[in-house]
Design a protein around this motif. Sequence first.
Motif, short mmCIF file in Angstrom:
data_model
loop_
_atom_site.label_atom_id
_atom_site.label_comp_id
_atom_site.label_asym_id
_atom_site.label_seq_id
_atom_site.Cartn_x
_atom_site.Cartn_y
_atom_site.Cartn_z
N TYR A 27 74.28 49.05 93.66
CA TYR A 27 75.27 50.10 93.72
C TYR A 27 75.09 50.86 95.02
O TYR A 27 73.97 51.19 95.42
CB TYR A 27 75.12 51.05 92.52
CG TYR A 27 75.28 50.34 91.20
CD1 TYR A 27 76.53 50.14 90.65
CD2 TYR A 27 74.17 49.84 90.51
CE1 TYR A 27 76.70 49.48 89.44
CE2 TYR A 27 74.33 49.18 89.31
CZ TYR A 27 75.59 49.01 88.78
OH TYR A 27 75.74 48.35 87.59
N LEU A 28 76.20 51.15 95.70
CA LEU A 28 76.17 51.85 96.97
C LEU A 28 76.68 53.27 96.78
O LEU A 28 77.71 53.49 96.13
CB LEU A 28 77.02 51.12 98.01
CG LEU A 28 76.61 49.69 98.28
CD1 LEU A 28 77.60 49.03 99.24
CD2 LEU A 28 75.21 49.61 98.85
N ASN A 35 74.53 63.19 103.74
CA ASN A 35 75.33 62.20 104.46
C ASN A 35 74.62 60.85 104.63
O ASN A 35 74.93 60.10 105.54
CB ASN A 35 75.77 62.75 105.81
CG ASN A 35 77.05 62.12 106.29
OD1 ASN A 35 77.88 61.72 105.49
ND2 ASN A 35 77.21 62.01 107.59
N GLN A 36 73.67 60.54 103.77
CA GLN A 36 72.94 59.28 103.84
C GLN A 36 73.59 58.25 102.91
O GLN A 36 74.08 58.59 101.84
CB GLN A 36 71.48 59.47 103.44
CG GLN A 36 70.70 60.30 104.42
CD GLN A 36 70.58 59.63 105.76
OE1 GLN A 36 70.25 58.46 105.86
NE2 GLN A 36 70.87 60.38 106.81
N GLU A 37 73.59 57.01 103.34
CA GLU A 37 74.04 55.92 102.48
C GLU A 37 72.83 55.39 101.72
O GLU A 37 71.77 55.17 102.31
CB GLU A 37 74.69 54.83 103.30
CG GLU A 37 76.00 55.27 103.91
CD GLU A 37 76.71 54.15 104.65
OE1 GLU A 37 76.17 53.03 104.70
OE2 GLU A 37 77.80 54.42 105.17
N ILE A 38 73.01 55.16 100.43
CA ILE A 38 71.91 54.76 99.57
C ILE A 38 72.32 53.53 98.78
O ILE A 38 73.40 53.50 98.20
CB ILE A 38 71.55 55.90 98.59
CG1 ILE A 38 71.23 57.18 99.36
CG2 ILE A 38 70.39 55.50 97.69
CD1 ILE A 38 71.49 58.43 98.58
N THR A 41 69.47 49.55 92.89
CA THR A 41 69.66 48.49 91.91
C THR A 41 69.98 49.05 90.53
O THR A 41 70.04 48.30 89.56
CB THR A 41 68.42 47.58 91.82
OG1 THR A 41 67.28 48.37 91.53
CG2 THR A 41 68.21 46.81 93.11
N GLY A 42 70.19 50.32 90.44
CA GLY A 42 70.56 50.96 89.18
C GLY A 42 71.42 52.18 89.46
O GLY A 42 71.67 52.52 90.61
N ILE A 43 71.86 52.81 88.42
CA ILE A 43 72.72 53.98 88.53
C ILE A 43 71.88 55.19 88.95
O ILE A 43 70.86 55.48 88.34
CB ILE A 43 73.41 54.27 87.20
CG1 ILE A 43 74.24 53.08 86.75
CG2 ILE A 43 74.27 55.52 87.28
CD1 ILE A 43 75.36 52.70 87.68
N LEU A 44 72.32 55.88 90.00
CA LEU A 44 71.65 57.10 90.45
C LEU A 44 72.47 58.30 90.03
O LEU A 44 73.68 58.33 90.24
CB LEU A 44 71.50 57.12 91.97
CG LEU A 44 70.55 56.12 92.60
CD1 LEU A 44 70.57 56.29 94.12
CD2 LEU A 44 69.15 56.30 92.08
N SER A 55 76.76 62.15 90.40
CA SER A 55 77.49 61.70 89.21
C SER A 55 78.99 61.55 89.46
O SER A 55 79.64 60.77 88.78
CB SER A 55 77.24 62.65 88.04
OG SER A 55 77.69 63.94 88.36
N ASP A 56 79.54 62.24 90.44
CA ASP A 56 80.96 62.10 90.73
C ASP A 56 81.28 60.77 91.40
O ASP A 56 82.44 60.39 91.52
CB ASP A 56 81.47 63.26 91.59
CG ASP A 56 80.82 63.31 92.96
OD1 ASP A 56 79.69 62.83 93.11
OD2 ASP A 56 81.47 63.84 93.88
N GLN A 57 80.27 60.02 91.83
CA GLN A 57 80.48 58.72 92.46
C GLN A 57 80.37 57.57 91.48
O GLN A 57 80.60 56.43 91.84
CB GLN A 57 79.47 58.51 93.60
CG GLN A 57 79.66 59.48 94.73
CD GLN A 57 78.79 59.13 95.90
OE1 GLN A 57 78.55 57.96 96.18
NE2 GLN A 57 78.30 60.13 96.58
#
Length: 59
Positions: A27-28, A35-38, A41-44, A55-57
Amino acid sequence: MVICPYCQKDIHLDLDTCPHCGVTMIYLYKCKRCNQEIAATGILKFCPLCDADLSDQMN
């Protein structure tokens, strides 16, 4: 539900591995605070760098 990028079948959002083909889901996220891209392998729910709410993503 999300679609597996490998087998194109629907899987539940809370699964880390596709039950149909076994591929590990990645998951991206892009944190609005730091402003970092993360990639995970699971839901953050929170950014691991600044603890901002992600959670809004979630789909």
